[in-house]
Scaffold this active site. Sequence first.
Site, PDB file in Angstrom:
ATOM      1  N   ASP A 594       0.855  -1.187   0.000  1.00 26.07           N
ATOM      2  CA  ASP A 594       0.000   0.000   0.000  1.00 26.07           C
ATOM      3  C   ASP A 594       0.892   1.237   0.000  1.00 26.07           C
ATOM      4  OD1 ASP A 594      -2.573   1.449   0.438  1.00 26.07           O
ATOM      5  OD2 ASP A 594      -1.564   1.995   2.305  1.00 26.07           O
ATOM      6  N   ASP A 795      -0.612  -0.341   6.478  1.00 21.07           N
ATOM      7  CA  ASP A 795      -0.578   0.228   7.826  1.00 21.07           C
ATOM      8  C   ASP A 795      -1.909   0.796   8.295  1.00 21.07           C
ATOM      9  OD1 ASP A 795      -0.746   2.525   6.189  1.00 21.07           O
ATOM     10  OD2 ASP A 795       0.323   3.727   7.685  1.00 21.07           O
TER      11      ASP A 795
END
Length: 907
Positions: A594, A795
């Site tokens: 990501d 995250d």
Amino acid sequence: MPEIKAKDPVCGMMVDPSAPRGGTYEYKGTAYFFCNPKCNERFRSEPDKYLSPAYKPAGMPKSPSPMVQLGGILPAQPVIKAKDPVCGMMVDPASPRGGTYEYQGTTYFFCNPKCNERFRAEPDRYLSPSYQPAGMPKSPSPMVQLGGIPPAPMPAAPTAAASPVSPSAETAYICPMCPEVRSPKPAACPSCGMALEPETLLPTSRTEYVCPMHPVVVQDHPGACPKCGMALEARTVSVADAPNPELVDMTRRLKVSLFFGVPLIVLAMLHMVSPLFHTSLNDAWIQFALASPVVLWGGFPFFQRAIASIKFRSPNMFTLIGMGVGVSYLYSTIATLFPALFPESPGMHGQPALYFESAAAITILVLVGQVMELRARSQTSSAIRALLDLSPKVARLVDAGGREHDIALDQVNVGQSLRVRPGEKVPVDGLVLEGRTVVDESLVTGESLPVEKNPGDRVIGASVNGNGAILMRAERVGSETVLAQIVRLVGEAQRSRAPIQSLADKVSAVFVPVVVGISLITFIAWLAFGPAPALPHALVNAVAVLVIACPCALGLATPMAIMVGTGRGARAGVLIKNAEALEAMERVDTVVIDKTGTLTQGRPTLETVVSLNPHNNEEDLVQWASSIEGLSEHPLGSAIVFAAESAQLRPHHVERFESRPGRGVLGDVDARYIAVGNTALMQELNVTIPPDAATQAEAIRAEGHTVLYLAADRVLVGLFGVSDPVKPTSAMAIEDLTHEGLHVIMLTGDSQTTAEAIARKLGIKDFEAGVLPERKAEVIKRLQQQGRVVAMAGDGVNDAPALAQAQVGIAMGTGTDIAMHSSGITLLRGDLRGILRARRLSQATMRNIRQNLFFAFIYNAVGVPLAAGLLYPFTGWMLHPVFAAAAMSLSSVSVISNALRLRNVKL
């Protein structure tokens, strides 16, 4: 407010006045509530009787505890107070400073968060009748008890500095091979026979308080010296590791067994090497006398475990040892008592062959192996012990008046101000309030370079302060600190089972029965076809087969490597949540990453503000957007909030706030319907994006910035350009991952233009733009359907589904809690180079496990046939049971020693 209860005037039960099961009855202007219709009926017939001061409900005490009374019967209500079950302080239940916690249907109130935290960890201890809060009188003053429940007894205050993970009052013991086996006390595993180990390691030091003028005055809590009145000073004293009771017991048995066993073995060897010595009846009794203490007392634990294994239908190594030693000793004892029952052996002068020395030697060698194994196993927990030692034992508290003094670490509460001087360790997790410094976090996160800390930056407990003094505010204490979570996760990972363990489990399930069968076949074959004397030869070889087989080495192969490997990872800033993730990481061929907070720093800054409406200036746009983004968790929104705070723009009141993950946020601000988000959100709201606005947005994206649109009442009024700087290590990490042969894919919700700019900067060839949170997991599924083994690194909250879907989820330690819970691996520093460290750790650990399994399989595959006498027809050579026992003992130690090599593997 506490829950209001009314008292049934007939039976004394507490009743919910909002829904009384027995109904209500008004008498002389007062409403009464009843637990059941029968009580209501009785009260109606004789109300004065039940309201008489002399009346006492059956089973109720003569002096009932005060309660909240409805209906105005008591004209003067006492102030309701609840007792903190940890420290004994009286707490206002309407506004408890430490919050509340419900346990077994009862709500408890706390004077501060620390008491709440301690109670949550060990509620039964603090509710024990034997508990007395430190400094509280034995007969506490009366109080008004809520809900009619007696005051909760409390536990003694802790006397030692709290370790990052506070051990419970009674440490549980678990088996390293069978994690499902738990015991409240040291014992042997009923499944595999191994000695159980403590689940939680105790701290290696404690804090005590001593008078500087009278050193003999020492106590476990702060106070004043009773002799001179001076304040006691804190000092840290080392606590020697408590000896392993199993190791102490085995060592004592080994020493006693050697005392009796060595003369026995010497005597037996003299009979074999010299014709001057021969076995007589007197010698047989001497051997019996020397062997009995060794076998019956020294080997008693082995017989206990052998019997337990049969009882629980879980045959193991001790089943074989018990059978082998037992048969040798029993045969020799019968031969000594009734020699005429057995045929005379050549050279024995009328005495049958005796194997007391074999039974004793096997017992001694197994004891040696157990002692060596227990000592080696103690080293596998060295990683957790090292982590426990990182935490400082005292903190320097700065009170409201500015005075500073040292307190024990377990007395630090959330919100307190702490001073950290140069060279000291940061006591707990917190926020820097004053001062600038550099902090060495390598012991916790594995990051080798010191990190600069300024006011507003977060610091991690147990990291080492550099050359600057700082004032910090404690935010996470006790079991909530990063270090405590590391210790907990490492412990859980060490007790988890890797899928490869299933192979060893399947073999172990049939191993012992097969070995017993081979031993029986060996005995029959030697008895039928062996040389004279046939019975002794058959017995010796059958016992050798039982003794040499070692299922323990097979069972230890995987868990020992997992324990050491996860500990090594923790020291390098790579937290392994479970063994399954550690095993799968080796097979990963695709890494999906990501962008926000993973490749980038996750701390975006507002670079551009474009007003599209002449009636609204840039400050208006920032103020509107910051008002609504202040309620969002997304890091892009935090950039606008930070810009508004820097410009001292106060946020407006927001109503009907709504967050649409992957799109943006919306709500009512100053009677305007404000929406802040990407193109997808504007399309959902039917907001038109004019061509000139689209051109300006594309120009912003070409610079690698993310564009956020601002619409007021469904009309586009502005653009924001937000930049999230790429982490300095990201490009290097991508290059290393690619060099390792991994396929790297970047996922982002940004536009194609922005994503392309970031990918070009990092050297990423494959990326997908405009990916909404729910589509991230779909991308992982699509890759898995193509036969790829995928690791997902993220995250944020919106990464959690994808992290859970991937074969290996990798969370950044700087990210959200839910991301870390959904992942199998956590990189404490948030540096993508940790993915390489995790992969190398996985490769080293799995290689070590395969080596252990190979050795265990080969050892048994070769050893058992040799012990059965396979080579005797060709060489005339037989394996004596004594040498078989030595080989068996060394096999387990060899497996553990090989696993310990992982402590020094380079990552």
